[in-house]
Design an enzyme around this catalytic site. Sequence first.
Site, PDB file in Angstrom:
ATOM      1  N   ILE A 164       0.831  -1.208   0.000  1.00  0.00           N
ATOM      2  CA  ILE A 164       0.000   0.000   0.000  1.00  0.00           C
ATOM      3  C   ILE A 164       0.862   1.253   0.000  1.00  0.00           C
ATOM      4  O   ILE A 164       0.609   2.205  -0.740  1.00  0.00           O
ATOM      5  CB  ILE A 164      -0.958  -0.018   1.207  1.00  0.00           C
ATOM      6  CG1 ILE A 164      -1.999  -1.131   1.038  1.00  0.00           C
ATOM      7  CG2 ILE A 164      -1.640   1.333   1.377  1.00  0.00           C
ATOM      8  CD1 ILE A 164      -2.887  -1.334   2.233  1.00  0.00           C
ATOM      9  N   HIS A 457     -58.423  36.373 -11.824  1.00  0.00           N
ATOM     10  CA  HIS A 457     -56.976  36.642 -11.844  1.00  0.00           C
ATOM     11  C   HIS A 457     -56.366  36.234 -13.190  1.00  0.00           C
ATOM     12  O   HIS A 457     -55.661  37.033 -13.834  1.00  0.00           O
ATOM     13  CB  HIS A 457     -56.300  35.868 -10.703  1.00  0.00           C
ATOM     14  CG  HIS A 457     -54.844  36.143 -10.563  1.00  0.00           C
ATOM     15  ND1 HIS A 457     -54.330  36.962  -9.580  1.00  0.00           N
ATOM     16  CD2 HIS A 457     -53.766  35.701 -11.268  1.00  0.00           C
ATOM     17  CE1 HIS A 457     -53.007  37.025  -9.704  1.00  0.00           C
ATOM     18  NE2 HIS A 457     -52.647  36.252 -10.716  1.00  0.00           N
ATOM     19  N   GLU A 458     -56.634  35.019 -13.629  1.00  0.00           N
ATOM     20  CA  GLU A 458     -56.061  34.549 -14.886  1.00  0.00           C
ATOM     21  C   GLU A 458     -56.679  35.266 -16.082  1.00  0.00           C
ATOM     22  O   GLU A 458     -55.996  35.515 -17.084  1.00  0.00           O
ATOM     23  CB  GLU A 458     -56.250  33.032 -15.022  1.00  0.00           C
ATOM     24  CG  GLU A 458     -55.599  32.214 -13.921  1.00  0.00           C
ATOM     25  CD  GLU A 458     -54.106  32.471 -13.799  1.00  0.00           C
ATOM     26  OE1 GLU A 458     -53.462  32.821 -14.812  1.00  0.00           O
ATOM     27  OE2 GLU A 458     -53.580  32.340 -12.687  1.00  0.00           O
ATOM     28  N   HIS A 461     -54.741  38.481 -16.601  1.00  0.00           N
ATOM     29  CA  HIS A 461     -53.477  38.277 -17.327  1.00  0.00           C
ATOM     30  C   HIS A 461     -53.716  38.195 -18.834  1.00  0.00           C
ATOM     31  O   HIS A 461     -53.022  38.851 -19.635  1.00  0.00           O
ATOM     32  CB  HIS A 461     -52.809  36.976 -16.864  1.00  0.00           C
ATOM     33  CG  HIS A 461     -52.164  37.079 -15.520  1.00  0.00           C
ATOM     34  ND1 HIS A 461     -51.285  38.073 -15.187  1.00  0.00           N
ATOM     35  CD2 HIS A 461     -52.268  36.272 -14.425  1.00  0.00           C
ATOM     36  CE1 HIS A 461     -50.870  37.899 -13.939  1.00  0.00           C
ATOM     37  NE2 HIS A 461     -51.459  36.818 -13.460  1.00  0.00           N
ATOM     38  N   ASP A 533     -46.047  36.965  -9.728  1.00  0.00           N
ATOM     39  CA  ASP A 533     -46.166  38.034 -10.727  1.00  0.00           C
ATOM     40  C   ASP A 533     -45.370  39.268 -10.300  1.00  0.00           C
ATOM     41  O   ASP A 533     -44.748  39.936 -11.135  1.00  0.00           O
ATOM     42  CB  ASP A 533     -47.640  38.408 -10.908  1.00  0.00           C
ATOM     43  CG  ASP A 533     -48.489  37.225 -11.334  1.00  0.00           C
ATOM     44  OD1 ASP A 533     -47.955  36.345 -12.035  1.00  0.00           O
ATOM     45  OD2 ASP A 533     -49.679  37.170 -10.962  1.00  0.00           O
TER      46      ASP A 533
END
Length: 736
Positions: A164, A457-458, A461, A533
């Site tokens: 080793i 809300h939508e 947009h 947003d």
Amino acid sequence: MDNNQRKKNSTSKIVTILLLVFAVIMLFYFANMGSKGTEISNDVFYSLLEVPENPDENRIYITDVYAVGGVAKIRVEGSKIKDSEFPNNADFYFNYTYNFERYIDAILEYNENITKGNNNEAGFEQYKGLQRIDWRNPTASTPLIQTIMPYLSIVLFLILGFVIVRMLLSAKNGNAAGGFGKSKARLERSNIKFADIAGADEEKAETQEIVEFLRNPAKFKAVGARIPKGILLVGPPGTGKTLLAKAVAGESNVPFFSISGSDFVELYVGVGASRVRDLFDTAKRNAPCIIFIDEIDAVGRQRGAGLGGGNDEREQTLNQLLVEMDGFLSNEGIIVLAATNRADVLDPALLRPGRFDRQITVNVPDVKGREGIMKIHARNKPIDKDVDFKAIARLTSGFTGADIENFLNEAAILAARDNRLTITMEDISEGIHKVLLGPQKKSRIITERDKKITAYHESGHAIVSKLLKSGDTVHEVSIIPRGSAGGFTSFRSENDDQFMTYDTLKAKICADMGGRAAEEIIFKDITTGASADIVQATNIARKMVTEWGMSKNLGFVNYGSDREVFIGRDYQTTKTYSEEKASEIDKEIHDILDECYKKTVKCLTDNREILENMANLLLEKETIYAEEVDMVLKGVNYKEIIKSIDKREKAKQRKEARKRKEAEIQQQKRIQELKEQAAKALNKAGVLSEEELKMIQSENKTVSSTTKKEDKTNNKSSKETDENKNESNDDTPKQN
């Protein structure tokens, strides 16, 4: 194979053999240690030795005693332990002192004298007549493995320790013995070609030069051209940098070694530099060849950027890479390809001419590229003939090749889940939204109040985006929850314009504010649903002021940076403007947002009837598309639009049923053909008679005629469906 390589291989074989031998010996040793049995005390042992005046049938008699090293092992009469297993296995054992062995010898001598008729000293009368003890000489009966095992273990541990230590020293000195300093590069065999890549024509041309040079270097040398030593592929994640490298591997007829930047870094000091040397040594023996290093920023970051001083190993690896790419020793015929999405953190010495001479930016594909990528990924998928790849390409602005492959796979899963034979436009649209926002959560319990708020809300947009012309077309509006969103409005870019005007950016901010403004107008109150947003609108306004020079008062000045922060380089940097200027920046951002919000409120107030009409439509149908949005803006009542949607959905269901019926008919035809072919083969082999063959053929004709009738009926219903569809298209709902 050279002598050094043979020595390395022989050393590795010797180490492996030693480890196996040691493991076998230890296994054999521990497997044969056996069980000492139940521990008893000295008094119990002596009581078992005594011979009672009236022997009991259940009495335990000792037959064997083995004493060595302070432990006496005992086997009794009637034991299941065989002679060959004793003393490794025993029934009982106890710990004794040195005088015990003499005591046993005296007992045996007493019994022997009694047998011979000789006089004997008193003190052992209770053991008179005892002949069941078989005294074994501890020295003579000790197994060889127990004698040599302690010394053998020490020798083997010393050998392993030596091996080793030698491997570690060899790895530090650049020797690849034991595999520590050996490169982990893999020789690639790729089946990907340049024809399998779309949306990157210029990038393919740049890399194709490499393949051509390796195939025909004389053509370039004739005009004095020098091929670049290194090519760096830079671009966002998922744009196809690694795929482009695989295409180079598939096209070239030279060895292609592939490795990741993290494969150079190891626990032991010096291993990374050793692996770099071994990689280039292997490449020199196989020149001309290509080396591809994926995610090179793992090893190529700027030197001196470590905050804790623990980056010496990585910097040594980078130094060795710099030397190998362009040092005193030439690497003719070796071309290095590398890929990263963080070119800003790479060391400048790595990017200079002579190392990475050429940087190829692999950009996000444009609308034409996205269409080509979709067609490549859709080659092995049953796509419906109504699917419009151009429309999908416009819908997926900003998508990378990995994103496209992902949503097409999701669309295929959706089609299979619904037992459809083809992938429809709706499946692909749903796959896009599933990748972006997550699956629909129709099972979520939503109150009527929340549903109504989401609908307005939508609608806000969508209406603001259409009326103020933000540059995007509304593709879909839904109030069905997805992921963390209560609803969403999906926009489709008509083109991939790289530059946006001042008015377009303000229109986008207004579109983001449409949801909040609609809540304020309808409910005279506002909710928490506009948080995302607000973030998006604020980011646009901040970039307008600090990066794009769109502030009226601050003018043509940059106050920010669009690059990511690299702590190792930027942690000491300070702002280049004063606190007063920072206050002006905040005021300018606020003024832009305030102006846009007032404009948004006025737009929706002037078109309140359209807002309420679209909200009512969403409350009834939950999801509407561009066609319905346009109808709402034209003033068509939502009840008339619902009738139009219902007609279209019924026509779609009839079309799906017709497709399934056609597939069943085709499957029946195929089964009859196979059955008749099998019957003819069996008849030819003599298994079926002519009469049986004719009977099967007549049955097939009967089934075939029935199938043709069903096919004609299906085609007739198909024509009627198309006529009804045309009629429904002509029957445009009237405006209010």
